[in-house]
Design a protein around this motif. Structure first.
Motif, PDB file in Angstrom:
ATOM      1  N   LYS A 766       0.490  -1.297  -0.174  1.00 50.28           N
ATOM      2  CA  LYS A 766       0.294   0.006  -0.097  1.00 50.28           C
ATOM      3  C   LYS A 766       0.968   1.237   0.276  1.00 50.28           C
ATOM      4  N   GLY A 767       2.066   1.237   1.149  1.00 45.99           N
ATOM      5  CA  GLY A 767       3.044   2.780   0.603  1.00 45.99           C
ATOM      6  C   GLY A 767       3.947   2.369  -0.038  1.00 45.99           C
ATOM      7  N   SER A 768       3.952   1.821  -1.545  1.00 45.98           N
ATOM      8  CA  SER A 768       4.154   1.844  -2.744  1.00 45.98           C
ATOM      9  C   SER A 768       3.529   1.817  -3.160  1.00 45.98           C
ATOM     10  N   ASP A 769       2.151   1.872  -3.313  1.00 40.41           N
ATOM     11  CA  ASP A 769       0.918   1.969  -4.718  1.00 40.41           C
ATOM     12  C   ASP A 769       1.166   3.300  -4.150  1.00 40.41           C
ATOM     13  N   ALA A 770       0.860   4.496  -2.944  1.00 43.08           N
ATOM     14  CA  ALA A 770       0.885   5.395  -2.636  1.00 43.08           C
ATOM     15  C   ALA A 770       2.119   6.484  -3.316  1.00 43.08           C
ATOM     16  N   ASN A 771       3.222   5.762  -2.515  1.00 45.08           N
ATOM     17  CA  ASN A 771       4.397   6.663  -3.211  1.00 45.08           C
ATOM     18  C   ASN A 771       4.383   6.829  -4.733  1.00 45.08           C
ATOM     19  N   SER A 772       4.148   5.724  -5.382  1.00 44.42           N
ATOM     20  CA  SER A 772       3.850   5.332  -7.146  1.00 44.42           C
ATOM     21  C   SER A 772       2.770   7.346  -7.402  1.00 44.42           C
ATOM     22  N   GLN A 773       1.985   7.337  -6.281  1.00 46.69           N
ATOM     23  CA  GLN A 773       0.760   7.519  -6.962  1.00 46.69           C
ATOM     24  C   GLN A 773       1.025   9.176  -7.069  1.00 46.69           C
ATOM     25  N   ARG A 774       1.597   9.450  -5.515  1.00 47.47           N
ATOM     26  CA  ARG A 774       2.211  10.530  -5.579  1.00 47.47           C
ATOM     27  C   ARG A 774       3.248  11.297  -6.165  1.00 47.47           C
ATOM     28  N   THR A 775       4.513  10.300  -7.071  1.00 46.03           N
ATOM     29  CA  THR A 775       5.598  10.658  -7.775  1.00 46.03           C
ATOM     30  C   THR A 775       4.596  11.077  -8.892  1.00 46.03           C
ATOM     31  N   ALA A 776       3.398   9.907  -9.884  1.00 47.79           N
ATOM     32  CA  ALA A 776       2.375  10.339 -11.106  1.00 47.79           C
ATOM     33  C   ALA A 776       2.129  11.947 -10.419  1.00 47.79           C
ATOM     34  N   MET A 777       1.482  12.274  -9.181  1.00 49.21           N
ATOM     35  CA  MET A 777       0.724  12.876  -9.238  1.00 49.21           C
ATOM     36  C   MET A 777       1.341  14.452  -9.379  1.00 49.21           C
ATOM     37  N   ALA A 778       3.057  14.569  -8.748  1.00 55.27           N
ATOM     38  CA  ALA A 778       3.628  15.660  -8.803  1.00 55.27           C
ATOM     39  C   ALA A 778       3.971  15.964 -10.169  1.00 55.27           C
ATOM     40  N   ALA A 779       4.750  15.039 -10.904  1.00 54.96           N
ATOM     41  CA  ALA A 779       5.103  14.491 -11.877  1.00 54.96           C
ATOM     42  C   ALA A 779       4.308  15.544 -13.629  1.00 54.96           C
ATOM     43  N   ARG A 780       2.336  15.702 -13.107  1.00 50.27           N
ATOM     44  CA  ARG A 780       1.466  15.538 -13.614  1.00 50.27           C
ATOM     45  C   ARG A 780       1.521  17.393 -13.782  1.00 50.27           C
ATOM     46  N   LEU A 781       1.424  17.123 -12.273  1.00 53.18           N
ATOM     47  CA  LEU A 781       1.539  18.858 -12.252  1.00 53.18           C
ATOM     48  C   LEU A 781       2.469  19.421 -12.650  1.00 53.18           C
ATOM     49  N   LEU A 782       3.344  19.402 -12.849  1.00 53.60           N
ATOM     50  CA  LEU A 782       4.726  19.837 -13.635  1.00 53.60           C
ATOM     51  C   LEU A 782       4.694  19.960 -14.642  1.00 53.60           C
ATOM     52  N   GLU A 783       4.259  18.985 -15.541  1.00 57.01           N
ATOM     53  CA  GLU A 783       3.518  18.639 -16.732  1.00 57.01           C
ATOM     54  C   GLU A 783       2.783  20.173 -16.900  1.00 57.01           C
ATOM     55  N   VAL A 784       1.916  19.825 -16.390  1.00 53.52           N
ATOM     56  CA  VAL A 784       0.729  21.372 -16.464  1.00 53.52           C
ATOM     57  C   VAL A 784       0.971  22.352 -16.133  1.00 53.52           C
ATOM     58  N   ILE A 785       2.321  22.865 -14.764  1.00 56.53           N
ATOM     59  CA  ILE A 785       3.399  24.324 -14.997  1.00 56.53           C
ATOM     60  C   ILE A 785       3.268  24.167 -16.245  1.00 56.53           C
ATOM     61  N   GLN A 786       4.814  23.621 -16.770  1.00 60.90           N
ATOM     62  CA  GLN A 786       5.551  23.692 -17.816  1.00 60.90           C
ATOM     63  C   GLN A 786       4.116  24.136 -18.856  1.00 60.90           C
ATOM     64  N   ALA A 787       3.966  23.674 -19.359  1.00 65.25           N
ATOM     65  CA  ALA A 787       2.734  23.261 -20.723  1.00 65.25           C
ATOM     66  C   ALA A 787       2.504  24.993 -20.786  1.00 65.25           C
ATOM     67  N   LEU A 788       1.520  25.148 -19.389  1.00 61.51           N
ATOM     68  CA  LEU A 788       0.729  27.239 -19.023  1.00 61.51           C
ATOM     69  C   LEU A 788       2.112  27.573 -18.997  1.00 61.51           C
ATOM     70  N   GLU A 789       3.839  27.748 -18.931  1.00 60.48           N
ATOM     71  CA  GLU A 789       4.650  28.334 -18.998  1.00 60.48           C
ATOM     72  C   GLU A 789       5.154  28.759 -20.334  1.00 60.48           C
ATOM     73  N   GLN A 790       5.005  28.108 -21.175  1.00 60.00           N
ATOM     74  CA  GLN A 790       5.107  28.139 -23.098  1.00 60.00           C
ATOM     75  C   GLN A 790       4.502  28.288 -23.170  1.00 60.00           C
ATOM     76  N   ALA A 791       3.266  28.409 -23.231  1.00 60.33           N
ATOM     77  CA  ALA A 791       2.338  29.404 -23.459  1.00 60.33           C
ATOM     78  C   ALA A 791       1.552  30.897 -22.999  1.00 60.33           C
ATOM     79  N   HIS A 792       2.054  30.766 -21.815  1.00 55.57           N
ATOM     80  CA  HIS A 792       2.449  32.263 -21.474  1.00 55.57           C
ATOM     81  C   HIS A 792       3.553  33.109 -22.519  1.00 55.57           C
ATOM     82  N   ASP A 793       5.140  32.447 -22.670  1.00 61.67           N
ATOM     83  CA  ASP A 793       6.094  32.419 -23.554  1.00 61.67           C
ATOM     84  C   ASP A 793       5.763  32.836 -24.888  1.00 61.67           C
TER      85      ASP A 793
END
Length: 816
Positions: A766-793
């Protein structure tokens, strides 16, 4: 795509202000100006050299402001108010602090030569004729000049200086919007350096004494020798550094933050909104995996309130505000082991509930408390229970036999407080039906979550404390303590009334705590109120039980239009003074008649009184400008004009006087908000009135002449009734994520390094699954931030290219 500029400023307090009164104190208040236009005034704090204001404002305005100024003055009942000092913050200085300014800043002396404002319209060119050159300065007009005369106007003229020569225009009397249309020519001699500056100065002519400086613009000859320059130029003060008074005038503690954002089309924010909604609609079992949880972790504590407000508005727009609050509350409750510490921190859950009540429940708060608060202010009764603070001399108003004894003062104060408290509690416990449906449903869910988490018999009150902690301790009690900050009053209470409000707020807090702290604090002198407090607890529980007896979750959660106010609901109302339509030839003070006004999203109406049956109504769609009016137009302050366009496209103007500058700004802001989507809004207006066959502002004799001042339809004050704008709210959340991106990256790397655990068992899996989910969610959030930054640029690059093309087009266009 649009640009959104919001200026948030809070005047917290002052210290070590100089004494301006013979009593050795001052009565300080602050005037706040943006580019020399008054946008707010704090309340006066009487007889205090270390005043606390705590007043907060949000100003939405066009991107072109230059500076924000805070003036501290001492209010005098007779004569003019004394100026204590000022603080000026440039736009660049504010922008250099992305997280905002929060500091003590010394007040400085006011130099009249630096109090300049306005713009001047000029055309500059070099003309070559028959082996002879001339430098031509066409002085066309100026607008919004500083008033230097007692009439609220100036007598401006222009002085042009070049190469030791001086030329001047004619003097235009009694105007801040002069039209000269004069051509001033200098002879160009061979060998004249192109670096010799051309200086254009504007002065106010005075018959007695020296002329007053109104501003200047400096040009290099090289700037217009090849191609003419023509346009509006901002007037600047003499180049002189502001002298620091070294704290001799005292200091202000200010909080200022500028949010200058490019708002992208909605489709660019959708991935971010989808991620946030996913946190609520499909919450994972592990509570700190979601984007909302990660957002709380990476944003600063100082910005948490702003983030909470943005999220509440986003989820209001999505029709999911109750599930959003439920998700945050569940996170908070699940990680709390002691019910006595529940929601005691400034977590995102606590801040979101607090902001939710302000955004949704402010009309409810006003309906419950306003009448009793007004009565407390009007009666001004002396109340005191603390023996150390009782002043017998103040009780002479109470008894004609002289000062009362300490026991008599306490007994009288107790009766007064119990009477006020009785009325307050009656208003609160009788307000079940007035409480907004969304608030009731949110409290119902909170009640259930706490009951499920703490089912033990000794914790039976926890479910009530969770609701009353928000409703009483964070909503009703603060509003009673400082009514000005909740728009219940225009001014702070005086010392005597302030003490009454403090004692009442303490009692309401104790009732909201269900009497748990009664008798345990240091303030044992509150003991006479304890019986009343304890007797109110049962009624509070009954009230909370009725409050959560609601089956309208669908109604509370349904997707709303981007406004918190029903189209027919009254946004603002009150008595104002309306200009009599045919009263132009009367003395100014007789041309305004008292009328009661109402504003909603459909109409602006008025009548002789609130009960009067006959109303005159103006459709909001017909309003094409709402602007302030110069004082010299009617020799009276705080006047606004509302320009409407009738069915025949004829423009009609109504003049309305408010009682103070804050009321004026509030009405201006409210009307501008409801007209935000109106077509054919006027770009220009006359800040004066047409009297004596000419405009008082620019002196033009044509009644239909185009306005001499730009309109300010985009300038509004932010408050609870602001319409929801999902793109603006999403942009602000993105901005907070961008500021916390480094911390988010660190967390992502931390999750990656942890990797899948090698331990055996369901817990490890269960702890392993939670860590994998956290990793994936942080990556998705970083991708969204990058996409918005590129759109602004990309949009910024596109704007720069368009500006370059426009400049190139201008440069190849031959002069006329």
């Amino acid at each position: 795509m649009a640009k959104n500029t919001s200026l948030h400023f809070r005047v917290v307090e002052g210290k070590d202000l100089p004494a301006k009164d013979v009593s050795g104190t001052s009565d300080p208040y602050c005037i706040i100006k943006v580019d020399n236009e008054v946008v707010a005034r704090t309340a006066t704090v009487w007889k205090n050299l270390n005043p606390f204001w705590g007043e907060e404002f949000t100003l939405h305005l066009p991107t072109g402001f230059h500076h924000l100024s805070f003036y501290v003055l001492d209010e005098d009942t007779i004569g003019h108010d004394d100026v204590i000092g000022k603080i000026t913050l440039s736009k660049e200085a504010i922008s250099s602090h992305p997280r905002g300014i929060d500091s003590w800043i010394n007040l400085n002396h006011i130099n009249p030569d630096e109090e300049v404002q306005g713009e001047i319209s000029l055309e500059l060119q070099v003309v070559e004729e028959a082996h002879k050159g001339a430098l031509c300065c066409h002085v066309i007009e100026a607008r919004d000049l500083a008033p230097r005369d007692i009439s609220g106007t100036s007598d401006p003229f222009v002085r042009v200086l070049w190469n030791g020569q001086v030329l001047e225009t004619a003097i235009i009397k009694k105007t801040r919007f002069p039209h000269w249309n004069e051509l001033l020519e200098f002879v160009l001699e061979e060998g004249t350096s192109g670096e010799t500056p051309l200086v254009v100065e504007v002065w106010d002519w005075d018959m007695v004494g020296k002329n007053d400086f109104l501003g200047r613009v400096v040009f290099s000859l090289d700037a217009f020798q090849k191609a003419p320059l023509k346009g509006w130029y901002r007037l600047l003060p003499f180049p002189k550094e502001e002298e620091d008074a070294g704290g001799k005038l005292g200091a202000l503690r200010l909080r200022v933050r500028l949010a200058e954002e490019r708002i992208l089309p909605s489709r660019y924010y959708q991935p971010l909104v989808d991620l946030l909604v996913e946190s609520v609609v499909c919450p994972p079992e592990e509570e700190n995996v979601t984007p909302v949880a990660l957002l709380e972790e990476v944003c600063s504590v100082e910005s948490r309130q702003d983030v909470a407000t943005r999220l509440v508005k986003i989820f209001l727009g999505q029709g999911l505000v109750v599930p959003f609050l439920d998700y945050l509350n569940l996170r908070e409750i699940s990680r709390t082991t002691d019910p006595n510490t529940l929601f005691r921190s400034n977590s995102l859950a606590s801040k979101s509930m607090e902001q939710f009540m302000k955004v949704v429940g402010m009309p409810y708060l006003h309906e419950v408390l306003k009448s009793i608060i007004n009565r407390i202010f009007e009666e001004k009764k002396y109340v005191e229970l603390d023996p150390c603070k009782i002043e017998p001399s103040r009780t002479r108003r109470i008894s004609f036999k002289g000062s009362l004894s300490e026991a008599q003062i306490r007994e009288s104060s107790l009766e007064v407080l119990k009477g006020y408290l009785r009325d307050i509690m009656e208003a609160i416990v009788g307000s079940t039906k007035e409480c907004p449906a969304a608030m009731r449903v949110a409290f119902k869910r909170l009640h259930k979550r706490v009951a499920d988490r703490f089912p033990e018999a000794e914790n039976q009150d926890a479910k009530y404390l969770a609701i009353s902690g928000f409703l009483f301790l964070r909503f009703f009690a603060p509003a009673i303590l400082t009514p000005k900050l909740f728009n219940l009053r225009d001014q702070h209470a005086g010392t005597q009334t302030s003490r009454t409000l403090l004692l009442l707020a303490k009692a309401v807090q104790s009732i909201g705590n269900l009497g748990l702290q009664v008798g345990h604090g240091k303030e044992q002198w509150m003991e006479p109120l304890h019986p009343f407090i304890l007797s109110s607890i049962g009624r509070v529980k009954e009230f909370l039980d009725r409050l959560i007896e609601v089956d309208c979750e669908d109604e509370a959660n349904r997707k709303q239009s981007w406004t918190l106010v029903h189209p027919s609901a009254t946004i603002k109302e009150g008595y104002l003074h309306k200009h009599k339509a045919d009263g132009l030839h009367l003395v100014s003070r007789f041309t305004f008649k008292k009328r009661y006004f109402w504003l909603n999203n459909k109409s602006f109406s008025y009548s002789k009184s609130p009960e009067w049956q006959a109303r005159t109504s103006i459709p909001v769609q017909q309003i094409c400008a709402v602007e302030r009016v110069d004082e010299n137009a009617f020799q009276q302050p705080h006047i606004m004009q509302i320009t409407t366009r009738d069915n025949g496209s004829q423009l009609l103007t109504m003049y309305i006087q408010c009682k103070n500058v804050n009321e004026l700004n509030q009405w201006l802001s409210a009307i501008r908000k409801v007209t935000v989507s109106n077509e054919r809004m006027l770009p220009f207006c006359h800040p004066g009135a047409f009297r004596g066959s000419r405009w008082t502002c620019c002196l033009q004799t044509n009644r239909t002449a185009r306005g001499c001042s730009r309109t300010h339809s985009a300038v509004t004050l932010g408050d609870w009734s602001d319409p929801l704008d999902p793109d603006v709210e999403a942009q602000m959340v993105y901005r907070q994520l961008l500021l916390g991106r480094d911390k988010l990256r660190e967390k992502h790397q931390e999750f990656v390094k942890r990797g899948p655990t090698q331990e055996q068992g369901s817990g490890a899996q269960k702890g392993s699954d939670a860590n994998s989910q956290r990793t994936a969610m942080a990556a998705r959030l970083l991708e969204v931030i990058q996409a918005l930054e590129q759109a602004h640029d990309a949009f910024e690059h596109q704007e720069e290219e368009e500006e370059e093309e426009e400049k190139a087009q201008i440069s190849i266009t031959p002069p006329p």
